[in-house]
Design a protein around this motif. Structure first.
Motif, PDB file in Angstrom:
ATOM      1  N   GLY A 286      16.710 -10.282 -30.209  1.00  0.00           N
ATOM      2  CA  GLY A 286      16.450 -10.242 -31.637  1.00  0.00           C
ATOM      3  C   GLY A 286      15.636 -11.425 -32.114  1.00  0.00           C
TER       4      GLY A 286
ATOM      5  N   ASP B  28      19.567 -12.655 -34.876  1.00  0.00           N
ATOM      6  CA  ASP B  28      19.914 -11.373 -35.480  1.00  0.00           C
ATOM      7  C   ASP B  28      19.804 -10.333 -34.373  1.00  0.00           C
TER       8      ASP B  28
ATOM      9  N   LYS C 151      19.764  -7.198 -31.977  1.00  0.00           N
ATOM     10  CA  LYS C 151      19.469  -5.768 -32.057  1.00  0.00           C
ATOM     11  C   LYS C 151      19.719  -5.175 -30.686  1.00  0.00           C
TER      12      LYS C 151
ATOM     13  N   GLY D  95      16.911  -0.200 -31.464  1.00  0.00           N
ATOM     14  CA  GLY D  95      16.758  -0.784 -32.784  1.00  0.00           C
ATOM     15  C   GLY D  95      18.021  -0.812 -33.619  1.00  0.00           C
TER      16      GLY D  95
ATOM     17  N   GLU E  95      21.144  -2.386 -35.177  1.00  0.00           N
ATOM     18  CA  GLU E  95      21.571  -3.756 -35.443  1.00  0.00           C
ATOM     19  C   GLU E  95      23.037  -3.920 -35.089  1.00  0.00           C
TER      20      GLU E  95
END
Length: 118
Positions: free
Chosen positions: A37, A52, A54, A58, A60
Motif C-alpha cells: 500500500g 494504508d 491493500k 484492491g 482495503e
C-alpha cells in the motif's frame, strides 16, 4: 540387490533431494508481500511508517504500523538502502514482508524483514 548397486544409487538419491530443496527455497523468495500500500505517515520516535494496506484485488484492509527488524532488507527504487525509515517516504508505495506477529492494537503493528519502496 547387491551392495554395489545400492552404493551407486546413493549419489542419485542425494542429487534428487538437493534439487528438490533448492526449488523450494527459490519459490519462497518469490512469495507475495504480506502488506502492500501507500505510506501515509511516519513516527520518528518509534521509527515506524504507517501503510494504508491493500489486499489483492484492491480491497482495503486498513492501516498498519511497520518497523524494520535490525537486519531487515530495505530497498528503495531498486537499490539496497543503508538509511533508516524517514519522513521522505510518505506518499510512496511499499511492499512489505513481515517476519513475526501482528500486534492487535489500533492500528495494528508489526515488524518487517523486507521492505521494497517504489
Amino acid at each position: 540387490m547387491s551392495i554395489v548397486r545400492r552404493v551407486s544409487l546413493l549419489p542419485v538419491i542425494m542429487l534428487l533431494l538437493t534439487l528438490g530443496c533448492a526449488e523450494k527455497s527459490v519459490e519462497q523468495g518469490k512469495e507475495k508481500p504480506h502488506v502492500r500500500g501507500i505510506i501515509t505517515d511516519f513516527e520518528e520516535e518509534r521509527g515506524q511508517v504507517l501503510i494504508d494496506n491493500k489486499e489483492d484485488g484492491g480491497v482495503e484492509s486498513g492501516p498498519i504500523w511497520i518497523s524494520l527488524i535490525t537486519d531487515a532488507e530495505l530497498i528503495i527504487e531498486g537499490e539496497k538502502a543503508t538509511a533508516a525509515l524517514n519522513e521522505t517516504l510518505v506518499g510512496r508505495s511499499a511492499d512489505v514482508w513481515i517476519g513475526g506477529y501482528i500486534a492487535q492494537s489500533s492500528p495494528p503493528q508489526t515488524t518487517a524483514v523486507k521492505m521494497v519502496i517504489h
